[in-house]
Design a protein around this motif. Structure first.
Motif, PDB file in Angstrom:
ATOM      1  N   GLY A   9       0.916  -1.223  -0.198  1.00 47.75           N
ATOM      2  CA  GLY A   9      -0.246   0.212   0.317  1.00 47.75           C
ATOM      3  C   GLY A   9       0.662   1.225  -0.333  1.00 47.75           C
ATOM      4  N   SER A  13      -0.208   6.147   5.143  1.00 47.42           N
ATOM      5  CA  SER A  13       0.961   6.015   6.615  1.00 47.42           C
ATOM      6  C   SER A  13       1.554   5.103   5.215  1.00 47.42           C
ATOM      7  CB  SER A  13      -0.464   4.420   6.600  1.00 47.42           C
ATOM      8  OG  SER A  13      -0.628   3.610   6.353  1.00 47.42           O
ATOM      9  N   GLU A  38       2.086  -1.182  -4.901  1.00 42.92           N
ATOM     10  CA  GLU A  38       0.316  -0.717  -4.886  1.00 42.92           C
ATOM     11  C   GLU A  38       0.047  -1.248  -6.155  1.00 42.92           C
ATOM     12  OE1 GLU A  38      -1.082   1.985  -3.473  1.00 42.92           O
ATOM     13  OE2 GLU A  38      -2.808   1.682  -5.516  1.00 42.92           O
ATOM     14  N   LYS A  39      -1.049  -1.667  -5.313  1.00 43.10           N
ATOM     15  CA  LYS A  39      -2.384  -2.051  -6.661  1.00 43.10           C
ATOM     16  C   LYS A  39      -2.179  -0.975  -7.414  1.00 43.10           C
ATOM     17  CE  LYS A  39      -6.332  -2.438  -4.114  1.00 43.10           C
ATOM     18  NZ  LYS A  39      -7.542  -3.682  -4.050  1.00 43.10           N
ATOM     19  N   GLY A  51      -9.297  16.780   2.015  1.00 38.97           N
ATOM     20  CA  GLY A  51      -9.422  17.923   1.868  1.00 38.97           C
ATOM     21  C   GLY A  51      -9.708  18.811   0.539  1.00 38.97           C
ATOM     22  N   ASN A  56      -5.469  18.768   3.827  1.00 40.82           N
ATOM     23  CA  ASN A  56      -5.509  18.765   5.158  1.00 40.82           C
ATOM     24  C   ASN A  56      -5.029  17.681   5.954  1.00 40.82           C
ATOM     25  OD1 ASN A  56      -7.463  19.217   8.115  1.00 40.82           O
ATOM     26  ND2 ASN A  56      -5.517  19.918   7.737  1.00 40.82           N
ATOM     27  N   VAL A 139      -1.321  -7.183  -4.417  1.00 38.39           N
ATOM     28  CA  VAL A 139      -1.020  -7.865  -3.581  1.00 38.39           C
ATOM     29  C   VAL A 139      -1.947  -9.353  -4.018  1.00 38.39           C
ATOM     30  CG1 VAL A 139      -0.157  -8.976  -0.963  1.00 38.39           C
ATOM     31  CG2 VAL A 139       0.713  -7.217  -2.369  1.00 38.39           C
ATOM     32  N   TYR A 175     -14.160   4.737   0.273  1.00 37.82           N
ATOM     33  CA  TYR A 175     -13.247   5.221  -1.518  1.00 37.82           C
ATOM     34  C   TYR A 175     -12.340   4.225  -1.588  1.00 37.82           C
ATOM     35  CZ  TYR A 175     -15.168   9.950  -1.208  1.00 37.82           C
ATOM     36  OH  TYR A 175     -16.153  11.242  -1.543  1.00 37.82           O
ATOM     37  N   GLY A 179      -8.228   2.627  -4.607  1.00 34.90           N
ATOM     38  CA  GLY A 179      -7.313   1.275  -4.252  1.00 34.90           C
ATOM     39  C   GLY A 179      -7.581   0.692  -2.738  1.00 34.90           C
ATOM     40  N   SER A 180      -8.771   1.219  -1.669  1.00 34.18           N
ATOM     41  CA  SER A 180      -8.381   1.048  -0.541  1.00 34.18           C
ATOM     42  C   SER A 180      -9.958  -0.040  -0.633  1.00 34.18           C
ATOM     43  CB  SER A 180      -8.561   2.339   0.702  1.00 34.18           C
ATOM     44  OG  SER A 180      -8.073   2.638   0.089  1.00 34.18           O
ATOM     45  N   ASP A 183      -8.937  -5.040   2.188  1.00 29.29           N
ATOM     46  CA  ASP A 183      -7.484  -6.095   1.688  1.00 29.29           C
ATOM     47  C   ASP A 183      -7.293  -6.632   2.656  1.00 29.29           C
ATOM     48  OD1 ASP A 183      -8.606  -6.040  -1.075  1.00 29.29           O
ATOM     49  OD2 ASP A 183      -6.359  -6.186  -1.768  1.00 29.29           O
ATOM     50  N   GLU A 422      -5.750   3.545   8.460  1.00 31.01           N
ATOM     51  CA  GLU A 422      -6.545   3.326   8.720  1.00 31.01           C
ATOM     52  C   GLU A 422      -7.177   2.065   8.756  1.00 31.01           C
ATOM     53  OE1 GLU A 422      -8.818   6.535   6.341  1.00 31.01           O
ATOM     54  OE2 GLU A 422     -10.347   4.219   6.764  1.00 31.01           O
ATOM     55  N   GLY A 432      -7.839  17.175   9.265  1.00 27.47           N
ATOM     56  CA  GLY A 432      -6.081  16.056   9.729  1.00 27.47           C
ATOM     57  C   GLY A 432      -5.282  15.482  10.189  1.00 27.47           C
ATOM     58  N   LEU A 435      -4.717  12.215   8.534  1.00 29.79           N
ATOM     59  CA  LEU A 435      -4.151  11.753   8.176  1.00 29.79           C
ATOM     60  C   LEU A 435      -2.415  11.640   9.313  1.00 29.79           C
ATOM     61  CD1 LEU A 435      -3.691  13.928   4.752  1.00 29.79           C
ATOM     62  CD2 LEU A 435      -3.378  11.339   5.111  1.00 29.79           C
TER      63      LEU A 435
HETATM   64  C1  LIG Z   1     -12.199  12.240   0.350  1.00 37.31           C
HETATM   65  C2  LIG Z   1     -11.422  12.209   1.782  1.00 37.31           C
HETATM   66  C3  LIG Z   1     -11.177  13.405   1.663  1.00 37.31           C
HETATM   67  C4  LIG Z   1     -10.166  13.114   3.549  1.00 37.31           C
HETATM   68  N1  LIG Z   1      -9.732  14.275   3.352  1.00 37.31           N
HETATM   69  C5  LIG Z   1      -9.029  14.112   4.566  1.00 37.31           C
HETATM   70  C6  LIG Z   1      -8.176  15.741   5.107  1.00 37.31           C
HETATM   71  O1  LIG Z   1      -8.059  16.308   4.839  1.00 37.31           O
HETATM   72  N2  LIG Z   1      -6.962  14.960   6.338  1.00 37.31           N
HETATM   73  C7  LIG Z   1      -7.604  14.220   6.544  1.00 37.31           C
HETATM   74  O2  LIG Z   1      -6.178  14.119   7.976  1.00 37.31           O
HETATM   75  N3  LIG Z   1      -7.810  12.857   6.397  1.00 37.31           N
HETATM   76  C8  LIG Z   1      -9.105  12.759   5.143  1.00 37.31           C
HETATM   77  N4  LIG Z   1      -9.029  12.057   4.874  1.00 37.31           N
HETATM   78  C9  LIG Z   1      -8.688  10.445   5.152  1.00 37.31           C
HETATM   79  C10 LIG Z   1      -7.527  10.074   4.521  1.00 37.31           C
HETATM   80  O3  LIG Z   1      -7.008   9.792   3.333  1.00 37.31           O
HETATM   81  C11 LIG Z   1      -7.068   9.062   5.622  1.00 37.31           C
HETATM   82  O4  LIG Z   1      -7.074   8.299   6.841  1.00 37.31           O
HETATM   83  C12 LIG Z   1      -5.417   8.083   5.148  1.00 37.31           C
HETATM   84  O5  LIG Z   1      -5.477   8.417   3.328  1.00 37.31           O
HETATM   85  C13 LIG Z   1      -5.558   6.653   5.617  1.00 37.31           C
HETATM   86  O6  LIG Z   1      -4.706   5.941   5.062  1.00 37.31           O
HETATM   87  P1  LIG Z   1      -3.954   4.781   4.813  1.00 37.31           P
HETATM   88  O7  LIG Z   1      -2.819   4.786   4.347  1.00 37.31           O
HETATM   89  O8  LIG Z   1      -3.985   3.782   6.419  1.00 37.31           O
HETATM   90  O9  LIG Z   1      -4.388   4.701   3.722  1.00 37.31           O
HETATM   91  P2  LIG Z   1      -5.349   4.995   2.406  1.00 37.31           P
HETATM   92  O10 LIG Z   1      -4.301   6.359   2.244  1.00 37.31           O
HETATM   93  O11 LIG Z   1      -6.334   5.017   2.035  1.00 37.31           O
HETATM   94  O12 LIG Z   1      -3.806   3.642   1.183  1.00 37.31           O
HETATM   95  C14 LIG Z   1      -3.876   2.188   1.473  1.00 37.31           C
HETATM   96  C15 LIG Z   1      -3.153   1.937   0.354  1.00 37.31           C
HETATM   97  O13 LIG Z   1      -3.318   0.845  -0.211  1.00 37.31           O
HETATM   98  C16 LIG Z   1      -3.699   0.373  -1.113  1.00 37.31           C
HETATM   99  N5  LIG Z   1      -3.974  -1.365  -1.564  1.00 37.31           N
HETATM  100  C17 LIG Z   1      -4.689  -1.687  -1.249  1.00 37.31           C
HETATM  101  N6  LIG Z   1      -4.898  -2.643  -0.601  1.00 37.31           N
HETATM  102  C18 LIG Z   1      -4.420  -2.890  -1.905  1.00 37.31           C
HETATM  103  C19 LIG Z   1      -3.231  -4.317  -2.317  1.00 37.31           C
HETATM  104  N7  LIG Z   1      -4.087  -5.363  -2.270  1.00 37.31           N
HETATM  105  N8  LIG Z   1      -1.575  -4.562  -2.832  1.00 37.31           N
HETATM  106  C20 LIG Z   1      -1.455  -3.035  -3.304  1.00 37.31           C
HETATM  107  N9  LIG Z   1      -1.933  -2.242  -2.655  1.00 37.31           N
HETATM  108  C21 LIG Z   1      -3.197  -2.304  -2.183  1.00 37.31           C
HETATM  109  C22 LIG Z   1      -4.691   1.556  -2.278  1.00 37.31           C
HETATM  110  O14 LIG Z   1      -3.936   1.238  -3.230  1.00 37.31           O
HETATM  111  C23 LIG Z   1      -4.484   2.632  -1.511  1.00 37.31           C
HETATM  112  O15 LIG Z   1      -2.843   3.563  -2.213  1.00 37.31           O
HETATM  113  C24 LIG Z   1     -10.013  11.622   3.392  1.00 37.31           C
HETATM  114  C25 LIG Z   1     -10.827  10.498   3.158  1.00 37.31           C
HETATM  115  C26 LIG Z   1     -11.339  10.677   1.935  1.00 37.31           C
HETATM  116  C27 LIG Z   1     -11.618   9.800   0.958  1.00 37.31           C
END
Ligand SMILES: Cc1cc2nc3c(=O)[nH]c(=O)nc-3n(C[C@H](O)[C@H](O)[C@H](O)COP(=O)(O)OP(=O)(O)OC[C@H]3O[C@@H](n4cnc5c(N)ncnc54)[C@H](O)[C@@H]3O)c2cc1C
Length: 454
Positions: A9, A13, A38-39, A51, A56, A139, A175, A179-180, A183, A422, A432, A435
């Motif tokens: 991913g 994070s 990354e898928k 944001g 943000n 993956v 969303y 990509g989320s 999995d 997440e 914020g 993130l």
């Molecule tokens: C519309 C929207 C607006 C937002 N605005 C804000 C904001 O302004 N401020 C804030 O703090 N938070 C915001 N958030 C929340 C924030 O974006 C998320 O909490 C944060 O991105 C989570 O990070 P993460 O790395 O855990 O997951 P993600 O950012 O979702 O990343 C997970 C990644 O893993 C990849 N993945 C998943 N399964 C596989 C697989 N099987 N093989 C390979 N890759 C895979 C996905 O493609 C993705 O790229 C927002 C969310 C949304 C939907």
């Protein structure tokens, strides 16, 4: 293929985890590969839409205030927060050449207000330390391998990666087009971890009668067409209102601020803020309503007096002489709320006008000023359901933090497996915080995974 550390991913994070893992290895002079799989065709699709495209990326509150906005397991994320506090996140981005700005409510953005700057910075920071980011590398499964000890990561195209440390950063379920798709939740469960039931949070709540749906399903897809009432409300934004969440008729929470009626339902900062508790209550079978106070600054008595004064002024105005009662009522309401809200207000609060039949062709219209004041203070929206993961900002629930070590993000059940972001049962308010949690838990997972290789 071999890589000492594999991160699944390339989201917020995952990229932060990869950078910190690589930095820890490089600083110690250790030659070891960090690979991110990354898928999607590009990294961090979700960050790109954060944001409203402005990203943000953190909130610079101190822990005492920040933790009040973390809705699940604040104690678990405390070590990660202190390891990479908001100011350090801000300095990190600044250090890589991205100017930042802190706005109202301690929310930090890139000065450019382009989320792409945040993504570009994360990616180039990773590249600067030799991290390999493979896109379109979905993956399909992960398994513990005995000999050599570590993990086998199988890609959808059949290739395999062998690694010593595995960091799962696949995000939640919201969303899914980014990509989320949850999995990581399935893999963690397959490896024996508990998963706290998930539900969409920071999402639109759908008032009864807002959408054309007969369905009893609580999940009301965003694309469901609007009803006549929905059409009346959609597009209206209200500022400085008070919204109270009622569960089984009792106030469960209340927030002051702004709301928006959209094609999804009732959302905006205050709507989102209450949505977590509301969705949870709905899922548990409770009766949920939102009570809107359009005039939170004044008491009902004061407001009733003001409504009566306004009515008297309209009555005295010579221009009103030839107007009918209903038209006068519209003028009155126009002095008390935005014009575009009036049709829905009158439709949903029919008691503000009473018709008295005095004869065949004689109906007297009464405008009930006290009822108007009451409806302005307590306009009730019974909630039929919510918009699901298709447009929810975050996923509440996730892999239980009980089986992970807060200081390392490592599983207690599967040594060498780290989770961050997440995918874990951590979520927070808008502003914020989410993130920041993704960056902080990612950094800690990366550092810990790398340290154990030294
Ligand atoms: C519309 C929207 C607006 C937002 N605005 C804000 C904001 O302004 N401020 C804030 O703090 N938070 C915001 N958030 C929340 C924030 O974006 C998320 O909490 C944060 O991105 C989570 O990070 P993460 O790395 O855990 O997951 P993600 O950012 O979702 O990343 C997970 C990644 O893993 C990849 N993945 C998943 N399964 C596989 C697989 N099987 N093989 C390979 N890759 C895979 C996905 O493609 C993705 O790229 C927002 C969310 C949304 C939907």
């Amino acid at each position: 293929m071999k890589s000492e550390i594999v991160v699944v991913g390339a989201g917020a994070s995952g990229l932060m985890a990869a950078y910190h893992a690589a930095r820890t290895l490089v600083s110690a002079g250790k030659d070891a590969q960090v690979t991110v799989l990354e898928k999607m065709p590009r990294p961090a699709r979700k960050v790109m839409i954060t944001g409203k495209g402005r990203c943000n990326f953190t909130n610079v509150k101190a822990w005492n205030d920040f933790s009040g906005h973390v809705r699940s397991n604040p104690n678990f994320v405390k070590s990660a927060f202190y390891n990479l506090p908001p100011q350090a996140v801000l300095d990190w981005f600044e250090g890589f050449g991205m100017p930042t700005v802190v706005e109202r409510g301690d929310r930090a953005f890139p000065v450019s207000h382009h989320a792409s700057d945040v993504v570009d910075t994360l990616v180039s920071a990773c590249h600067s330390l030799g991290v390999k980011i493979e896109t379109e590398a979905e993956v399909a499964g992960v398994a513990v391998s005995e000999c050599p000890p570590g993990f086998t990561v199988t890609l959808a195209d059949g290739r395999e990666y062998k690694c010593v440390k595995l960091i799962v950063a696949t995000g939640g379920l919201s969303y899914p087009t980014t990509g989320s798709t949850g999995d990581g939740l399935r893999w963690a469960a397959d490896l024996g971890h508990k998963v706290v039931p998930t539900f969409p949070s920071l999402t639109a709540l759908v008032p009864k009668g807002y959408k054309l749906t007969e369905d009893k399903d609580l999940h009301i897809d965003r694309s469901t067409p609007l009803s006549e009432l929905g059409e009346k409300l959609c597009g209206v934004s209200l500022k400085n209102i008070q919204l109270s969440l009622q569960v089984q008729g009792t106030e469960a929470d209340a927030e002051f601020g702004d709301i928006d009626f959209t094609d999804g339902g009732l959302e905006g900062p205050v709507g989102f803020q209450l949505s977590r508790k509301a969705v949870k209550a709905l899922v548990n079978g409770a009766r949920v309503s939102l009570v809107l106070d359009l005039k939170p600054g004044v008491s009902l008595t004061e407001l009733t007096g003001r409504v009566k004064e306004l009515w008297a002024e309209i009555d005295k105005d010579p221009r009103s002489k030839r107007l009918r009662e209903k038209e006068r009522c519209r003028i009155l309401l126009g002095k008390l709320m935005p014009w575009d809200l009036i049709p829905a207000f009158t439709a949903m609060n029919p008691g503000i006008i009473t018709l008295e039949r005095r004869g065949r062709a004689d109906t007297k219209v009464w405008v009930n000023l006290v009822s108007i004041a009451k409806a302005l203070k307590a306009w009730q929206f019974d909630i039929a359901g919510y918009v699901g993961y298709e447009r929810a900002v975050v996923t509440a629930g996730g892999v239980s933090t009980d089986e992970f070590v807060a200081k390392t993000m490592e599983s207690r059940l599967v040594p060498g497996l780290h989770l961050c972001g997440e995918v874990l049962d951590i979520d927070a308010d808008t502003g914020g915080y989410n993130l920041q949690l993704a960056f902080a838990t990612g950094a800690l997972a990366g550092i810990s995974a790398a340290k154990s290789l030294l």
